[in-house]
Enzyme design. Structure first.
Site, mmCIF file in Angstrom:
data_model
loop_
_atom_site.group_PDB
_atom_site.id
_atom_site.type_symbol
_atom_site.label_atom_id
_atom_site.label_comp_id
_atom_site.label_asym_id
_atom_site.label_seq_id
_atom_site.Cartn_x
_atom_site.Cartn_y
_atom_site.Cartn_z
ATOM 1 N N ASP A 185 0.606 -0.971 -0.255
ATOM 2 C CA ASP A 185 0.072 0.087 0.255
ATOM 3 C C ASP A 185 0.832 1.435 0.122
ATOM 4 O OD1 ASP A 185 -2.783 1.416 -0.236
ATOM 5 O OD2 ASP A 185 -2.031 1.473 2.045
ATOM 6 N N GLU A 269 -2.216 -2.252 -5.470
ATOM 7 C CA GLU A 269 -3.281 -0.797 -6.048
ATOM 8 C C GLU A 269 -2.549 0.212 -7.147
ATOM 9 O OE1 GLU A 269 -7.153 0.972 -2.779
ATOM 10 O OE2 GLU A 269 -4.730 0.816 -2.432
ATOM 11 N N ASP A 351 -2.756 1.777 7.159
ATOM 12 C CA ASP A 351 -2.152 1.517 5.921
ATOM 13 C C ASP A 351 -1.997 -0.095 6.135
ATOM 14 O OD1 ASP A 351 -1.755 4.097 5.340
ATOM 15 O OD2 ASP A 351 -0.051 4.445 6.140
#
Ligand SMILES: [Zn+2]
Length: 385
Positions: A185, A269, A351
């Site tokens: 992330d 992502e 996170d």
């Protein structure tokens, strides 16, 4: 499997070579801008699209006109390559991957690309067309033995440094398989948070350099326009910029290599950085971490080393979803670093929870066979250092 790989080195051209390069950069830039105007005008005036072949034919005509004969003083390859680059920029624009092509400025980084017909490589030395002597290259790492360079690009960066990038085809061996899988992330306090709970890289590390940059910029602004001191101050600013960029790239390369080595499946992502940078409070941190460059490196290294990279939809609520029970919060503001799941009462580090969700979704997606578009990853030729 043969892969394309670029090796970059510092070069120290002679005065004569510098003169030739300056001319070549100028011609390549001129042709790029000339063709950009041509294509833009045709599109606006006649709603007509002009492609590479037509610009190339028109360039041949242009070079025959008496006022443009100076275009023939340099190798014709870099100007042809400029037309190809423009063509690619237009394709990226029309397919929604990039903004409309911009004019190249003589103040920015200068580049000239040579294909095989325009350079000689004897296994030790590299000589460009229209040059008598080989380039003085600082071989900071060896080129793989027996390789044949396919493309050579010379750049002069804004700090005045000359670099050569040599593209070769190389047999890169896939790494032995490993079991580990990881979700990544993008963090703000750390550059990357892994689903194992590792926080890597503090973007504020680069803020120190930024102070130096601000100082150099302040000095520049006080210098009189057109003065010698102003030119000196401008170069100083460019040098600080170059140093920051070098350090960041170096750091990202080390990190992306390590992650690819340690993991078989890497889930990330696919962020739209452009959208996020519009949010000004975040802009600094995000450009700091250089997520898109980092993603690009992971993409081509995964292809090289036989790993699977899974990019998940940027609209997936990775931060707001509880990875333990699947509950999705209505909202979670950016400054909330921790939260308590109202369903299962798990206490989350924002996170880390996101990274775990990215891994879970990524594994589901890859099991369904919708992994990262391999065509695109293959098309990326990596700049390695
Ligand atoms: Zn929960």
């Amino acid at each position: 499997m043969k892969q394309k790989r670029a090796y970059q080195y510092r070069i120290y051209p002679t005065d004569e070579q510098k003169k030739n390069l300056a001319q070549t950069f100028g011609c390549a830039r001129f042709v790029y801008n000339w063709a950009l105007r041509l294509r833009t005008d045709a599109y606006y005036a006649e709603q007509k699209r002009i492609y590479y072949a037509e610009t190339s034919a028109r360039l041949t005509q242009l070079k025959q006109q008496p006022e443009y004969t100076w275009l023939n003083d340099v190798s014709c390859v870099p100007t042809q390559q400029a037309l190809r680059h423009l063509d690619k920029a237009f394709r990226n624009f029309f397919e929604g991957r990039a903004e409309y092509p911009k004019f190249h400025s003589r103040h920015g980084e200068q580049a000239a690309e040579y294909t095989t017909s325009a350079f000689k490589w004897d296994g030790k030395q590299l000589t460009l067309a229209k040059m008598d002597a080989p380039l003085n290259i600082v071989w900071s790492r060896p080129l793989p033995t027996g390789c044949k360079p396919t493309t050579v690009t010379i750049t002069k960066d804004t700090a005045g440094r000359y670099l050569v990038s040599i593209l070769v085809e190389e047999d890169i061996k896939h790494l032995p398989g490993v079991k580990k899988q990881v979700g990544l992330d993008l963090g703000l306090k750390s550059m990357v948070i892994t689903s194992d709970g590792e926080h890597v890289g503090n973007p504020r590390y680069f803020r120190k350099d930024e102070k130096k940059l601000a100082q150099a910029q302040r000095r520049l602004s006080k210098k009189k326009k057109g003065s010698k001191n102003r030119a000196k101050a401008r170069l100083k600013v460019a040098k600080v910029h170059a140093k920051i960029a070098d350090r960041r790239r170096d750091y990202q390369h080390k990190l992306s290599t390590r992650i690819v080595h340690e993991n078989q499946v890497i889930c990330i992502e696919s962020l739209s950085v452009k959208n996020m940078v519009q949010n000004h409070s975040l802009a600094k941190s995000i450009s700091d971490v250089g997520w898109s460059e980092f993603t690009r490196q992971l993409e081509y290294k995964a292809v090289w080393y036989g790993r699977t990279l899974v990019k998940i939809d940027k609209w997936y609520p990775s931060s707001k979803r509880c990875h333990s029970c699947g509950h999705v919060l209505d909202s979670l503001s950016l400054d909330e670093r921790f939260w308590l799941c109202p369903e299962c009462k798990t206490f989350h580090d924002r996170d880390l929870n996101a990274a775990k969700n990215v891994l879970a979704v990524g594994l589901t997606v890859s099991a369904c066979g919708e992994a990262v578009r391999p065509g695109r990853a293959k098309a990326l030729s990596g700049r390695t250092r």
